[in-house]
Design a protein around this motif. Sequence first.
Motif, PDB file in Angstrom:
ATOM      1  N   TYR A 487       0.830  -1.211   0.000  1.00  0.00           N
ATOM      2  CA  TYR A 487       0.000   0.000   0.000  1.00  0.00           C
ATOM      3  C   TYR A 487       0.863   1.260   0.000  1.00  0.00           C
ATOM      4  O   TYR A 487       0.594   2.218  -0.732  1.00  0.00           O
ATOM      5  N   VAL A 488       1.905   1.254   0.828  1.00  0.00           N
ATOM      6  CA  VAL A 488       2.775   2.425   0.931  1.00  0.00           C
ATOM      7  C   VAL A 488       3.506   2.668  -0.384  1.00  0.00           C
ATOM      8  O   VAL A 488       3.690   3.818  -0.807  1.00  0.00           O
ATOM      9  N   GLN A 489       3.915   1.598  -1.068  1.00  0.00           N
ATOM     10  CA  GLN A 489       4.608   1.749  -2.350  1.00  0.00           C
ATOM     11  C   GLN A 489       3.739   2.447  -3.384  1.00  0.00           C
ATOM     12  O   GLN A 489       4.248   3.103  -4.298  1.00  0.00           O
ATOM     13  N   GLY A 490       2.434   2.322  -3.234  1.00  0.00           N
ATOM     14  CA  GLY A 490       1.529   2.940  -4.199  1.00  0.00           C
ATOM     15  C   GLY A 490       1.130   4.364  -3.857  1.00  0.00           C
ATOM     16  O   GLY A 490       0.375   4.985  -4.603  1.00  0.00           O
ATOM     17  N   LEU A 491       1.618   4.901  -2.727  1.00  0.00           N
ATOM     18  CA  LEU A 491       1.225   6.257  -2.333  1.00  0.00           C
ATOM     19  C   LEU A 491       1.835   7.313  -3.242  1.00  0.00           C
ATOM     20  O   LEU A 491       1.180   8.275  -3.619  1.00  0.00           O
ATOM     21  N   GLY A 492       3.141   7.169  -3.547  1.00  0.00           N
ATOM     22  CA  GLY A 492       3.781   8.059  -4.491  1.00  0.00           C
ATOM     23  C   GLY A 492       4.044   9.468  -4.005  1.00  0.00           C
ATOM     24  O   GLY A 492       4.148  10.396  -4.813  1.00  0.00           O
ATOM     25  N   HIS A 493       4.162   9.678  -2.675  1.00  0.00           N
ATOM     26  CA  HIS A 493       4.438  11.012  -2.151  1.00  0.00           C
ATOM     27  C   HIS A 493       5.289  10.877  -0.897  1.00  0.00           C
ATOM     28  O   HIS A 493       4.994  10.063  -0.012  1.00  0.00           O
ATOM     29  N   VAL A 494       6.336  11.700  -0.786  1.00  0.00           N
ATOM     30  CA  VAL A 494       7.277  11.598   0.321  1.00  0.00           C
ATOM     31  C   VAL A 494       6.590  11.838   1.663  1.00  0.00           C
ATOM     32  O   VAL A 494       6.829  11.117   2.643  1.00  0.00           O
ATOM     33  N   ALA A 495       5.723  12.843   1.738  1.00  0.00           N
ATOM     34  CA  ALA A 495       5.036  13.155   2.997  1.00  0.00           C
ATOM     35  C   ALA A 495       4.187  11.973   3.463  1.00  0.00           C
ATOM     36  O   ALA A 495       4.141  11.647   4.658  1.00  0.00           O
ATOM     37  N   LEU A 496       3.522  11.327   2.520  1.00  0.00           N
ATOM     38  CA  LEU A 496       2.710  10.161   2.865  1.00  0.00           C
ATOM     39  C   LEU A 496       3.587   9.001   3.312  1.00  0.00           C
ATOM     40  O   LEU A 496       3.202   8.221   4.185  1.00  0.00           O
ATOM     41  N   TYR A 497       4.791   8.889   2.716  1.00  0.00           N
ATOM     42  CA  TYR A 497       5.730   7.857   3.165  1.00  0.00           C
ATOM     43  C   TYR A 497       6.097   8.066   4.630  1.00  0.00           C
ATOM     44  O   TYR A 497       6.164   7.118   5.416  1.00  0.00           O
ATOM     45  N   VAL A 498       6.348   9.319   5.008  1.00  0.00           N
ATOM     46  CA  VAL A 498       6.742   9.630   6.388  1.00  0.00           C
ATOM     47  C   VAL A 498       5.611   9.297   7.356  1.00  0.00           C
ATOM     48  O   VAL A 498       5.822   8.669   8.400  1.00  0.00           O
ATOM     49  N   VAL A 499       4.389   9.716   7.014  1.00  0.00           N
ATOM     50  CA  VAL A 499       3.237   9.429   7.869  1.00  0.00           C
ATOM     51  C   VAL A 499       3.044   7.923   8.017  1.00  0.00           C
ATOM     52  O   VAL A 499       2.820   7.404   9.124  1.00  0.00           O
TER      53      VAL A 499
END
Length: 550
Positions: A487-499
Amino acid sequence: MILGKTEENASGDHEVSVSLGVINPACNNSSIPQSRGAHTEEPFTTYFDEKIAVPEEKHSCFSFCKLWAFTGPGFLMSIVDPGNIECDLQSGALAGFKLLWVVLFSTTVGLLLQSLAARLGVVTGLHLAEVCHRQYPKNHIFLLFGLAIIGVDMQEVIGSAIAINLLSGGRIPLWGGVLITIADTLIFLFLDKYGLRKLEAFFGFLITIMALTFGYEYVTVKPSQAQVLQGMFLPSCSGCRTPQIIQAVAIVGAVITPHNIYLHSALVKSRQVDRANKQEVREANKYFFIDSCIALFVSFIINIFVISVFAEAFFEKTNQQVVAVCKNSSSAHTHLFPDDNSTLTVDIYKGGVVLGCYFGPAALYIWAVGILAAGQSSTMTGTYSGQFVMEGFLNLKWSRFARVSLTRSIAIIPALLIAVFQDVEHLTGMNDFLNVLQSLQCPFLFMNRLDYSTNNCVDSFDRGWRILGGIVVLVVCSINMFFVVVYVQGLGHVALYVVAAVVSVAYLSFLFYLGWQCFIALGMSFLDCGHTVSISKVLLTKETTSGCTK
């Protein structure tokens, strides 16, 4: 609540004695701590004050009369809710028959969890939330309470409102359906005033409606039996991508509904069982296990019906194909589907519409009746679960009306806001999120149940069950972690990765804490640094005896 009576022995020492049912006499209860708070609290009050009598039949290893007396709690906890049904139909439409084995796996795991929950209630006289209140520090209690209550009722309320909208031909809006659901649920909740058995019979009636309506759809569509059996017993998911993986994880959360685990551990207390009598306790555990097997088998069949119907009729269908069929059938809902070659996506609303387009109006209305039965029954069980979760975790002793008002508001207010600001045609995705959220809660329940039910001082499960439970915990945790990575791999945004990273660390940390407690309960005493308390030292009852002395 009084833990036990303190007596002075010949040596002048004080000895604490408690009645725990089937207890290992080797337990040392001299260090049994008092419950947090007052030493003389009144016993918890619950909805189920009535005790169902169990007929006495000696010299019989099995009795249908006794089975009938114990039958009921399993069916209340095995209710198939609208979120479960939506997950099923989306699994069939997205993955065909490939995920049927996940349903079988989840049902088996659910049986293990429900058996552990029933044994805890029978052996200790306490339900899971009450034991959590005594086992964990207060800051952990609020976290567990939050995890248990989040998303409990939203799916059920919205599902009932959608069914009402379908049955009324769209005349009753979604928010109107939510208000109707609130009213009729509160009315049905007072059925227990006429006796617990009548309430259980009402749930049996609703389950029968679900089985008949979804069975009708299954017979109408006529799915391939060979593919059904292959998908059920040959685990595989070739060609599965992120949407299919999300559905697989959602199935686990939809079938193993966490709040019903709390409910089941409380429901078993409604039967008259002498917990000081080892034979009666073992007999109760046996019949409650049979009750759970029958109830979960019915639930499993309903799930198979829904997945197979949508796998056979709508797997790899395009919106353009559906639009053509709906136009030919003069359906008023053709506008719901874009006229392009994108893959069909459905929810419980669009699922009913597309069934009506392909198999006639009868299929649509029968589908809506089944959804309404699912929504009503699961909303009621969700409310009951909320009572026990709130009483147990927060140790609140409010009036019945106050408890219902709080637990109803927690679910109803978000559901009503969604109904007002979102139309019925654009709810796809919410149930997936809530089902995945429930799946992420499952390891917490597993570890709590293993911690309590496999403790050496409670004669509940042998070492084989402990090992099996530990393996299941690892499997479910691995599934969840794999989903998080995908799921995280599909987010595609650094801020979302951090959260996502922060949330994952918090999740794993709490999981590690519960795992540490679980390993101590399994016998690894070297991990105990003196800050944990064995469950045998916190279990308490309404009666006292001297059966667990050193």
